[in-house]
Design an enzyme around this catalytic site. Sequence first.
Site, PDB file in Angstrom:
ATOM      1  N   HIS A   1     -11.224  -1.008  -4.547  1.00 15.29           N
ATOM      2  CA  HIS A   1     -11.742  -0.660  -3.212  1.00 15.29           C
ATOM      3  C   HIS A   1     -11.608   0.832  -2.932  1.00 15.29           C
ATOM      4  O   HIS A   1     -12.489   1.444  -2.331  1.00 15.29           O
ATOM      5  CB  HIS A   1     -11.007  -1.468  -2.134  1.00 15.29           C
ATOM      6  CG  HIS A   1      -9.643  -0.931  -1.807  1.00 15.29           C
ATOM      7  ND1 HIS A   1      -8.512  -1.284  -2.513  1.00 15.29           N
ATOM      8  CD2 HIS A   1      -9.230  -0.045  -0.864  1.00 15.29           C
ATOM      9  CE1 HIS A   1      -7.464  -0.640  -2.007  1.00 15.29           C
ATOM     10  NE2 HIS A   1      -7.868   0.110  -1.005  1.00 15.29           N
ATOM     11  N   ASP A   2     -10.490   1.437  -3.350  1.00 15.77           N
ATOM     12  CA  ASP A   2     -10.244   2.858  -3.103  1.00 15.77           C
ATOM     13  C   ASP A   2     -11.242   3.727  -3.858  1.00 15.77           C
ATOM     14  O   ASP A   2     -11.877   4.617  -3.294  1.00 15.77           O
ATOM     15  CB  ASP A   2      -8.823   3.232  -3.558  1.00 15.77           C
ATOM     16  CG  ASP A   2      -7.872   3.362  -2.384  1.00 15.77           C
ATOM     17  OD1 ASP A   2      -8.346   3.596  -1.256  1.00 15.77           O
ATOM     18  OD2 ASP A   2      -6.664   3.228  -2.594  1.00 15.77           O
TER      19      ASP A   2
ATOM     20  N   GLU B   1       1.594   0.081  -4.790  1.00  5.91           N
ATOM     21  CA  GLU B   1       0.751   1.227  -5.115  1.00  5.91           C
ATOM     22  C   GLU B   1       1.603   2.467  -4.888  1.00  5.91           C
ATOM     23  O   GLU B   1       2.203   2.632  -3.829  1.00  5.91           O
ATOM     24  CB  GLU B   1      -0.478   1.284  -4.210  1.00  5.91           C
ATOM     25  CG  GLU B   1      -1.344   2.512  -4.479  1.00  5.91           C
ATOM     26  CD  GLU B   1      -2.319   2.811  -3.351  1.00  5.91           C
ATOM     27  OE1 GLU B   1      -3.351   3.439  -3.631  1.00  5.91           O
ATOM     28  OE2 GLU B   1      -2.037   2.427  -2.199  1.00  5.91           O
TER      29      GLU B   1
ATOM     30  N   VAL C   1       3.402   3.084  -1.284  1.00  7.99           N
ATOM     31  CA  VAL C   1       4.827   3.068  -0.925  1.00  7.99           C
ATOM     32  C   VAL C   1       5.466   4.448  -1.019  1.00  7.99           C
ATOM     33  O   VAL C   1       6.559   4.660  -0.486  1.00  7.99           O
ATOM     34  CB  VAL C   1       5.616   2.064  -1.791  1.00  7.99           C
ATOM     35  CG1 VAL C   1       5.130   0.645  -1.561  1.00  7.99           C
ATOM     36  CG2 VAL C   1       5.553   2.430  -3.272  1.00  7.99           C
TER      37      VAL C   1
ATOM     38  N   ASP D   1       0.814  -1.199   0.000  1.00 10.34           N
ATOM     39  CA  ASP D   1       0.000   0.000   0.000  1.00 10.34           C
ATOM     40  C   ASP D   1       0.859   1.266   0.000  1.00 10.34           C
ATOM     41  O   ASP D   1       1.816   1.386   0.778  1.00 10.34           O
ATOM     42  CB  ASP D   1      -0.900  -0.020   1.244  1.00 10.34           C
ATOM     43  CG  ASP D   1      -1.811   1.172   1.336  1.00 10.34           C
ATOM     44  OD1 ASP D   1      -2.676   1.314   0.462  1.00 10.34           O
ATOM     45  OD2 ASP D   1      -1.648   1.966   2.279  1.00 10.34           O
TER      46      ASP D   1
END
Length: 612
Positions: free
Chosen positions: A394-395, A301, A266, A264
């Site tokens: 999801h985001d 990501e 980075v 997630d």
Amino acid sequence: MNHIDSSKRNIGVNFNQTGAAVISLWAPEAKSVQLKLANRNLSLSKGEFGYWSLETADLSAGDTYQFLLDDEIVITDPASLLQADGVHGAATAYHLNNFQWTDQQWQNLPLHTYIFYELHTGTFTAEGTFEGIISKLDYLVELGITAIELMPVAQFPGTRNWGYDGVFPFAVQESYGGPEGLQDLVNACHEKGLAVVLDVVYNHIGPEGNYFALSGPYFTEKYKTPWGSAVNFDDAWSDGVRNYFIENVLMWFRDFHIDALRMDAVHAIKDFGAVHFLQQLRKEVDHLIKTTHRMHYLIIESDLNDQKYIQPLSANGYGMDATWIDEFHHALRVTAGEPANGYYSDFSGIEHLEKAYRDAYVYDGIYSPHRQKTFGGKADGHAGEQFVVCSQNHDQVGNRMLGERSSVLFSREMQKLMAASVVCSPFLPMLFMGEEWGETNPFQFFISHGEPELIKAVREGRKAEFAAFHSLGEAPDPQAESTFLQSKLQWDLLKENAHQQLSDYYKALLKLRKQYAPLSTDRTQMIVAADKVNNCLILQRWDQDQYVVCLLNFSKTVQDLIMPRARPYWKKIFDSADPCWGGPAIAPVSLDALANVTVQSESILVYTSKHV
């Protein structure tokens, strides 16, 4: 560089071949450390670099334990494997290597064959468990998925959370099924031929149950992140922090047989040392691969559009295997009719979608009005398999105020076109759970915190975030159980003709990608051209002597497009407007070069020069 011993877990509580507990805690500033058991305390010995250790037969699997620092501070093991009593309770000793694996013949799939299916364990099924996911694996295989991607499963407060508030990175969420449940799931996936990707969070630790600072300098005030002080990757004592997260990665790969990690955000890993944490991680994972002969991938990501993340170590890059690129999603959504507000304001629609197909990054060194600066770098020389794209995730769903999915924002025909835009791209496609049947339930932001002040802060934060959208009503209460329950998939929708028809469409689409070699991740054999006036796009792809042309019409009117001259004869292989998928009309089966072809509104036609 001296490699970490990748053959075993080197921190926390582990059990050796004689059954004794081998204990290691990193607490570099402590003067004394004791293992706190139900009926006695045992002292640990101080070693190098802040590590304290003990070997004892007095702690067995299933026993609870904590640590006592300096005779006054009680902490739970930061490397706990099982939090049966939640994030505020003691750790439960767990024998990680007792699981009976049957996947010895499993070989990870080549990355270019990955077709991702992102899912949230708690809302994917009514049960909300790993066992519930196992019951749906045959469905996912039939759909055409090759890799499931689990949103984070590290232990979080309560039983309802997206997973990004995890506070025990080594402990698998107890309400999902705990560590054994995850091992069961991975084993079952491998038996079905499915790879498993796990979403992990190394840029912050959640707020409730976060006791890391009591045991050591896990955080630094040098940098700030959206979640507060940054994780300490380059300040004093950072070696122990870096080793902690590297041990976590190696555990998922070695002990849970996870095939790939999605890391997630980075860009929020703040590290200005000579060797970036991700570079060190890449070296350690490569060492593990060499030792075990099992392939594992590191996917990130990042919102920086910086190719150094996916450059190999030999080119002074960080060596990550692939990255999410949200810009493809943004350009696609605006092309499909998403209002160009917020971060979407940077995207012009079809022209930027054309650029995304061709260049991967839209902002690759050009001025960004939304950011008010020149942004990004080019992705030249990087294969399509290094980029993951989607039409929803999801985001992008969950961070809308009401959590609406594409199924309630776009027409059915546009949903089909958006799906084909992703699947026919030269990148790795990803679906978000339920999109393939047009799930109508939202996916909303939900929590189950236990601290009243934190609950209040999250509620107020969500309200403030969407203050400009009062006309849509109130933002759902993230703490309410109803918000979570409303986000669960409705599997019964598949019994209805319209939803089953859309699911069958997705199956045909994924089969098409696998069947035709030009629809691969080769970015070099592709020509893309956008028609801004008519909101259409023509995508030509080829492999050796086989050509495929995709005609995409995002407009709300029928358009006449001209077939490319690349080949003299074209045969139709896919038609989203076919009545068999609930569409309005059937296009011609065959066409000559330069022939006019009528493309229905919000639809895609796919032709090939060599039918197979």
